[in-house]
Design an enzyme around this catalytic site. Structure first.
Site, PDB file in Angstrom:
ATOM      1  N   CYS A 113      13.790  10.771   6.298  1.00  0.00           N
ATOM      2  CA  CYS A 113      13.548  10.411   7.701  1.00  0.00           C
ATOM      3  C   CYS A 113      14.808  10.603   8.552  1.00  0.00           C
ATOM      4  O   CYS A 113      14.733  10.945   9.717  1.00  0.00           O
ATOM      5  CB  CYS A 113      13.085   8.970   7.784  1.00  0.00           C
ATOM      6  SG  CYS A 113      14.149   7.873   6.861  1.00  0.00           S
ATOM      7  N   GLU A 166       9.260   1.828  10.825  1.00  0.00           N
ATOM      8  CA  GLU A 166      10.355   2.764  10.495  1.00  0.00           C
ATOM      9  C   GLU A 166       9.723   4.148  10.484  1.00  0.00           C
ATOM     10  O   GLU A 166       9.024   4.499   9.531  1.00  0.00           O
ATOM     11  CB  GLU A 166      10.917   2.464   9.102  1.00  0.00           C
ATOM     12  CG  GLU A 166      11.384   1.047   8.879  1.00  0.00           C
ATOM     13  CD  GLU A 166      12.745   0.779   9.468  1.00  0.00           C
ATOM     14  OE1 GLU A 166      13.432   1.739   9.855  1.00  0.00           O
ATOM     15  OE2 GLU A 166      13.107  -0.395   9.554  1.00  0.00           O
ATOM     16  N   GLU A 174       9.975  16.839  14.057  1.00  0.00           N
ATOM     17  CA  GLU A 174      10.405  16.590  12.685  1.00  0.00           C
ATOM     18  C   GLU A 174       9.623  17.482  11.721  1.00  0.00           C
ATOM     19  O   GLU A 174       8.400  17.494  11.755  1.00  0.00           O
ATOM     20  CB  GLU A 174      10.138  15.120  12.326  1.00  0.00           C
ATOM     21  CG  GLU A 174      10.524  14.766  10.921  1.00  0.00           C
ATOM     22  CD  GLU A 174      10.120  13.334  10.546  1.00  0.00           C
ATOM     23  OE1 GLU A 174       8.965  12.958  10.768  1.00  0.00           O
ATOM     24  OE2 GLU A 174      10.998  12.609  10.046  1.00  0.00           O
ATOM     25  N   LYS A 219       0.879  -1.174   0.000  1.00  0.00           N
ATOM     26  CA  LYS A 219       0.000   0.000   0.000  1.00  0.00           C
ATOM     27  C   LYS A 219       0.914   1.221   0.000  1.00  0.00           C
ATOM     28  O   LYS A 219       1.369   1.671   1.041  1.00  0.00           O
ATOM     29  CB  LYS A 219      -0.880  -0.018   1.251  1.00  0.00           C
ATOM     30  CG  LYS A 219      -2.244   0.665   1.089  1.00  0.00           C
ATOM     31  CD  LYS A 219      -2.214   2.096   0.629  1.00  0.00           C
ATOM     32  CE  LYS A 219      -1.994   3.100   1.728  1.00  0.00           C
ATOM     33  NZ  LYS A 219      -1.776   4.472   1.199  1.00  0.00           N
TER      34      LYS A 219
HETATM   35  N1  LIG Z   1      12.496   5.588   9.193  1.00  0.00           N
HETATM   36  C1  LIG Z   1      12.429   5.486   7.879  1.00  0.00           C
HETATM   37  O1  LIG Z   1      13.054   4.636   7.286  1.00  0.00           O
HETATM   38  C2  LIG Z   1      11.540   6.409   7.111  1.00  0.00           C
HETATM   39  C3  LIG Z   1      11.680   6.478   5.725  1.00  0.00           C
HETATM   40  C4  LIG Z   1      10.857   7.350   5.023  1.00  0.00           C
HETATM   41  C5  LIG Z   1       9.912   8.127   5.689  1.00  0.00           C
HETATM   42  N2  LIG Z   1       9.793   8.037   7.025  1.00  0.00           N
HETATM   43  C6  LIG Z   1       8.822   8.867   7.760  1.00  0.00           C
HETATM   44  O2  LIG Z   1       7.617   8.962   7.023  1.00  0.00           O
HETATM   45  C7  LIG Z   1       6.967  10.186   7.306  1.00  0.00           C
HETATM   46  C8  LIG Z   1       6.527  10.836   6.026  1.00  0.00           C
HETATM   47  O3  LIG Z   1       5.806   9.940   5.257  1.00  0.00           O
HETATM   48  P1  LIG Z   1       4.235  10.046   5.115  1.00  0.00           P
HETATM   49  O4  LIG Z   1       3.795  11.468   5.265  1.00  0.00           O
HETATM   50  O5  LIG Z   1       3.866   9.296   3.885  1.00  0.00           O
HETATM   51  O6  LIG Z   1       3.727   9.262   6.409  1.00  0.00           O
HETATM   52  P2  LIG Z   1       2.244   8.856   6.749  1.00  0.00           P
HETATM   53  O7  LIG Z   1       2.299   8.182   8.064  1.00  0.00           O
HETATM   54  O8  LIG Z   1       1.317   9.970   6.548  1.00  0.00           O
HETATM   55  O9  LIG Z   1       1.861   7.796   5.619  1.00  0.00           O
HETATM   56  C9  LIG Z   1       2.618   6.615   5.410  1.00  0.00           C
HETATM   57  C10 LIG Z   1       1.722   5.551   4.817  1.00  0.00           C
HETATM   58  O10 LIG Z   1       0.749   5.183   5.785  1.00  0.00           O
HETATM   59  C11 LIG Z   1      -0.545   5.219   5.199  1.00  0.00           C
HETATM   60  N3  LIG Z   1      -1.531   5.487   6.254  1.00  0.00           N
HETATM   61  C12 LIG Z   1      -2.008   6.676   6.701  1.00  0.00           C
HETATM   62  N4  LIG Z   1      -2.925   6.496   7.672  1.00  0.00           N
HETATM   63  C13 LIG Z   1      -3.033   5.167   7.866  1.00  0.00           C
HETATM   64  C14 LIG Z   1      -3.782   4.346   8.758  1.00  0.00           C
HETATM   65  N5  LIG Z   1      -4.647   4.869   9.635  1.00  0.00           N
HETATM   66  N6  LIG Z   1      -3.616   3.022   8.702  1.00  0.00           N
HETATM   67  C15 LIG Z   1      -2.744   2.453   7.832  1.00  0.00           C
HETATM   68  N7  LIG Z   1      -2.014   3.173   6.954  1.00  0.00           N
HETATM   69  C16 LIG Z   1      -2.146   4.513   6.973  1.00  0.00           C
HETATM   70  C17 LIG Z   1      -0.417   6.302   4.155  1.00  0.00           C
HETATM   71  O11 LIG Z   1      -1.454   6.213   3.202  1.00  0.00           O
HETATM   72  C18 LIG Z   1       0.953   5.997   3.584  1.00  0.00           C
HETATM   73  O12 LIG Z   1       0.889   4.936   2.665  1.00  0.00           O
HETATM   74  C19 LIG Z   1       7.965  11.008   8.060  1.00  0.00           C
HETATM   75  O13 LIG Z   1       7.656  11.036   9.429  1.00  0.00           O
HETATM   76  C20 LIG Z   1       9.270  10.267   7.855  1.00  0.00           C
HETATM   77  O14 LIG Z   1      10.231  10.450   8.842  1.00  0.00           O
HETATM   78  C21 LIG Z   1      10.580   7.180   7.748  1.00  0.00           C
HETATM   79  N1  LIG Z   2      18.646   7.413   1.924  1.00  0.00           N
HETATM   80  C1  LIG Z   2      17.351   6.822   2.072  1.00  0.00           C
HETATM   81  C2  LIG Z   2      16.626   7.383   3.246  1.00  0.00           C
HETATM   82  C3  LIG Z   2      15.308   6.765   3.393  1.00  0.00           C
HETATM   83  C4  LIG Z   2      14.474   7.460   4.401  1.00  0.00           C
HETATM   84  O1  LIG Z   2      13.842   8.486   4.230  1.00  0.00           O
END
Ligand SMILES: NC(=O)c1ccc[n+]([C@@H]2O[C@H](COP(=O)([O-])OP(=O)(O)OC[C@H]3O[C@@H](n4cnc5c(N)ncnc54)[C@H](O)[C@@H]3O)[C@@H](O)[C@H]2O)c1
Ligand SMILES: NCCCC=O
Ligand code: NA
Length: 503
Positions: A295, A260, A394, A185
Site C-alpha cells: 500500500c 487503511e 495505484e 474476515k
Molecule cells: N493502507 C494500508 O495499510 C494497506 C495495507 C495493505 C493493503 N492496502 C490496500 O489494499 C488494496 C489491495 O487489497 P485487496 O485487493 O485485498 O482489497 P479489497 O478492497 O479488494 O479487499 C480487502 C478486503 O475487503 C473484503 N471486501 C471486498 N468487498 C467487500 C464489501 N463489499 N464489504 C466488505 N468487505 C469487502 C475482501 O474480501 C477483502 O477481505 C490496495 O488498494 C492496497 O493499497 C492498504
Molecule cells: N511493510 C508493511 C506494509 C503494509 C502495507 O501494505
C-alpha cells in the site's frame, strides 16, 4: 495436498473456539499464483455464518473467562500465540508463499513480524491494567471523577491479501489486547495462514468466541459483517472502493470505522546524495518489494534533473539483476502477483500508459523462463505527465513511474500531486531540506533516506483518500477501547437547582 513437504490444511470456519462448516457448505478454491494450480480450498462464509460468529463474540464478552480478564491475563494468551507461531514459522512461511506468491524470504520475515507484533501488544495489554482507571482531579470537593478504558465490544476486522497474516495481526493482536471479541474476515485470495491462526488460538486455549475467523468473499461475508447491528466497529485494510462501501454500510448504524486504504506514494531524490547506488536500491525496494503489492509502495520516483540520466542507468542495471522465480526458490526477489485478476490489471495499466504516450524504459513482459504463473518483469516508465493514469492511480504491482524536477518547490508540488496520502520518501543529505519536506508532505508516514521500513511501535495510516485511523503502536490499541467517564457527586449537600417543595 502436500507441496514441498508442506501439507495445505483443510479447514472450516473458526467460530466459538471450534471448526464449523459454513451454513451453506460452499468452498472457494485456493490458487497458487506461481503455478496457477488449485492447491486446496477454504470455506465460504455467508451472512448466516456472520450471525453465528457475532453471537459467539457477544457471549465471549459476557463470560468471565474473556469479558472479565485483566490485561495481564490476555497478555499470556498473546504470548502463547506468538510462541506457537514461531514454532510453526517455516511451515507458515511456506504456506504464505504458496497462497500469495510472496518470496519465501519475505514470508519468513512476515512471520517474525507477526510473532513480534503479538508480543508487543502483550506488553501493551499488561500496561493497560495500570491505566484502566485514571482519576481526574477537578479540584472540587463535591465531585470525584475518573476515566475508564474498556474494550470497545465486538469488532469486525476485514483485511487484504498482500501481507495476509501480518495485516490480520495488526488488527487481531491489539483488539485482543484491548479485551474486545473479534471477527476476522481475511481476503479470499490468501486466507490459509489466517485459518492457521485459528488453529493456534484453539491450541493455546483462547476462550471460545474471543476470536472468530470467517473466510469468504467480500460481498458475501465482509458486507454482512460491516452492516451487522451487533458489531461495534469495523477496522478495514484494503482498496478505496471497498472502503467506501464499508463506510457507507457502517454509517447507517453510526458504527465507527477505521480505513487503511491505498496509495501512490512519492520518493523524491535530490542530487546531493552521497552514494547513488544506495539511493537506487531504496528506490527499487520502495517499489518492487513484495512484487510492488504494498500500500505504501513509493511508485512515483521524482528525481532531480541533474542526476536523472545517471540514476536511471543504474536503476536499470539493478532492476535487470533482480531474480524473478518461483517464490520458494532460494534468492528469489520477485514472485508472481497474487491472482489472474491482479495480473490482468497490471498489464492493462502498462498498455494504457503506452497508449497515453509514456515510454516503457524496461520490463512489463512475462519473463521468458517462466511459462506459467502470474509473473511480470518489474517495469520502469518514463515520459510521464501528471494527467496520465499511471501517475495518478495505484497499480499494486511492480510498476515504477518516473518524473524529473529542477527546484525544491517543483518537487514538493509533484510529490503532493495525488489524491492519496499514505507515505512519502525523501533522499537527501541536507538535514534542513529533509525537515522542510517532512512538514510539506501531505501523508501519514515519512521516510528519510529510506523507503518502507516498518516498525510495530510506530503509527501506520494515512490521510486524504488513503483513509483515516491508525494501526500499530499505542494508537493501534486505542481504537479498540471505549473511553468512559465516571462522575460521582460526593457532597452531602442538596444540589439546589430547583426549589424544594417542602420549603
Ligand atoms: N493502507 C494500508 O495499510 C494497506 C495495507 C495493505 C493493503 N492496502 C490496500 O489494499 C488494496 C489491495 O487489497 P485487496 O485487493 O485485498 O482489497 P479489497 O478492497 O479488494 O479487499 C480487502 C478486503 O475487503 C473484503 N471486501 C471486498 N468487498 C467487500 C464489501 N463489499 N464489504 C466488505 N468487505 C469487502 C475482501 O474480501 C477483502 O477481505 C490496495 O488498494 C492496497 O493499497 C492498504
Ligand atoms: N511493510 C508493511 C506494509 C503494509 C502495507 O501494505
Ligand atoms: Na491464493
Amino acid at each position: 495436498m502436500a507441496i514441498r513437504n508442506v501439507r495445505i490444511p483443510s479447514r472450516q470456519l473458526y467460530i466459538n473456539g471450534e471448526w464449523r462448516e459454513p451454513v451453506k457448505k460452499n468452498r472457494i478454491p485456493i490458487i497458487n499464483p506461481a503455478t496457477e494450480e488449485i492447491i486446496g480450498d477454504i470455506p465460504a462464509a455467508t451472512a448466516e455464518d456472520v450471525d453465528v460468529a457475532v453471537e459467539a463474540a457477544r457471549r465471549a464478552l459476557a463470560r468471565d473467562d474473556w469479558g472479565s480478564t485483566t490485561g495481564a491475563q490476555r497478555a499470556k494468551y498473546l504470548r502463547a500465540i506468538a510462541a506457537k507461531l514461531l514454532e510453526r514459522k517455516s511451515e507458515l512461511a511456506t504456506l504464505e508463499s504458496l497462497d500469495s506468491g510472496k518470496t519465501l524470504f519475505e514470508s519468513a520475515a512476515d512471520m517474525d513480524d507477526v510473532a513480534a507484533c503479538f508480543e508487543y501488544y502483550a506488553d501493551l495489554a499488561e500496561a493497560l491494567d495500570s491505566k484502566r482507571k485514571t482519576p481526574v482531579n477537578l479540584h472540587l470537593d463535591s465531585f470525584k471523577t475518573y476515566v475508564l478504558r474498556e474494550p470497545l465490544g465486538v469488532v469486525g476486522l476485514i483485511t487484504p491479501w498482500n501481507y495476509p497474516l501480518l495485516m490480520a495481526t495488526w488488527k487481531v493482536a491489539p483488539a485482543l489486547a484491548a479485551g474486545c471479541a473479534a471477527i476476522l474476515k481475511p481476503s479470499e485470495l490468501a486466507s490459509i495462514t489466517c485459518l492457521e491462526l485459528g488453529e493456534i488460538c484453539r491450541e493455546v486455549g483462547l476462550p471460545p468466541g474471543a476470536l472468530n475467523i470467517l473466510t469468504g468473499l467480500g460481498p458475501e461475508a465482509g458486507a454482512p459483517l460491516s452492516s451487522h447491528p451487533h458489531v461495534d466497529k469495523i477496522a478495514f485494510t484494503g482498496s478505496g472502493p471497498t472502503g467506501v462501501k464499508i463506510m457507507t454500510a457502517a454509517a447507517q448504524l453510526v458504527k465507527p470505522v477505521s480505513l487503511e486504504l491505498g496509495g501512490k506514494s512519492p520518493i523524491v531524490v535530490f542530487d546531493d546524495i552521497d552514494n547513488l547506488d544506495i539511493a537506487v536500491e531504496w528506490a527499487l525496494f520502495g517499489c518492487f518489494a513484495n512484487t510492488g503489492q504494498v500500500c505504501s509502495a513509493t511508485s512515483r520516483l521524482i528525481i532531480q534533473e541533474s542526476i536523472a540520466s545517471e540514476f536511471l542507468d543504474r536503476l536499470l542495471l539493478w532492476t535487470k539483476n533482480i531474480k524473478i522465480s518461483d517464490p520458494l526458490e532460494e534468492d528469489c526477489k520477485l514472485g508472481p502477483v497474487v491472482s489472474s485478476g491482479q495480473y490482468e490489471k497490471v498489464l492493462k495499466f502498462i498498455s494504457n500508459a503506452k497508449n497515453e504516450g509514456a515510454t516503457i524504459l524496461y520490463g512489463g513482459k512475462r519473463p521468458e523462463h517462466l511459462k506459467k504463473g502470474y509473473y511480470v518483469q518489474p517495469i520502469i516508465i518514463t515520459d510521464v505527465n501528471t494527467s496520465m493514469e499511471i501517475w495518478k492511480e495505484e497499480v499494486f504491482g511492480p510498476v515504477l513511474c518516473v518524473k524529473t524536477f529542477k527546484t525544491e518547490e517543483e518537487a514538493i508540488e509533484l510529490a503532493n500531486d495525488t489524491k492519496y496520502g499514505l507515505a512519502s520518501a525523501i533522499m537527501s543529505k541536507d538535514v534542513e531540506r529533509c525537515e522542510r519536506f517532512t512538514k510539506a508532505f501531505q501523508t501519514g508516514i515519512i521516510w528519510i533516506n529510506c523507503s518502507q521500513p516498518t516498525f510495530h511501535q510506530l503509527p501506520w495510516g494515512g490521510k486524504k483518500r488513503s483513509g483515516f485511523g491508525r494501526d500499530l503502536g499505542e494508537w493501534g490499541l486505542e481504537k479498540y477501547l471505549n473511553i468512559k467517564q465516571v462522575t460521582e457527586y460526593t457532597s452531602d449537600d442538596a444540589w439546589d437547582f430547583y426549589k424544594s417543595p417542602s420549603n
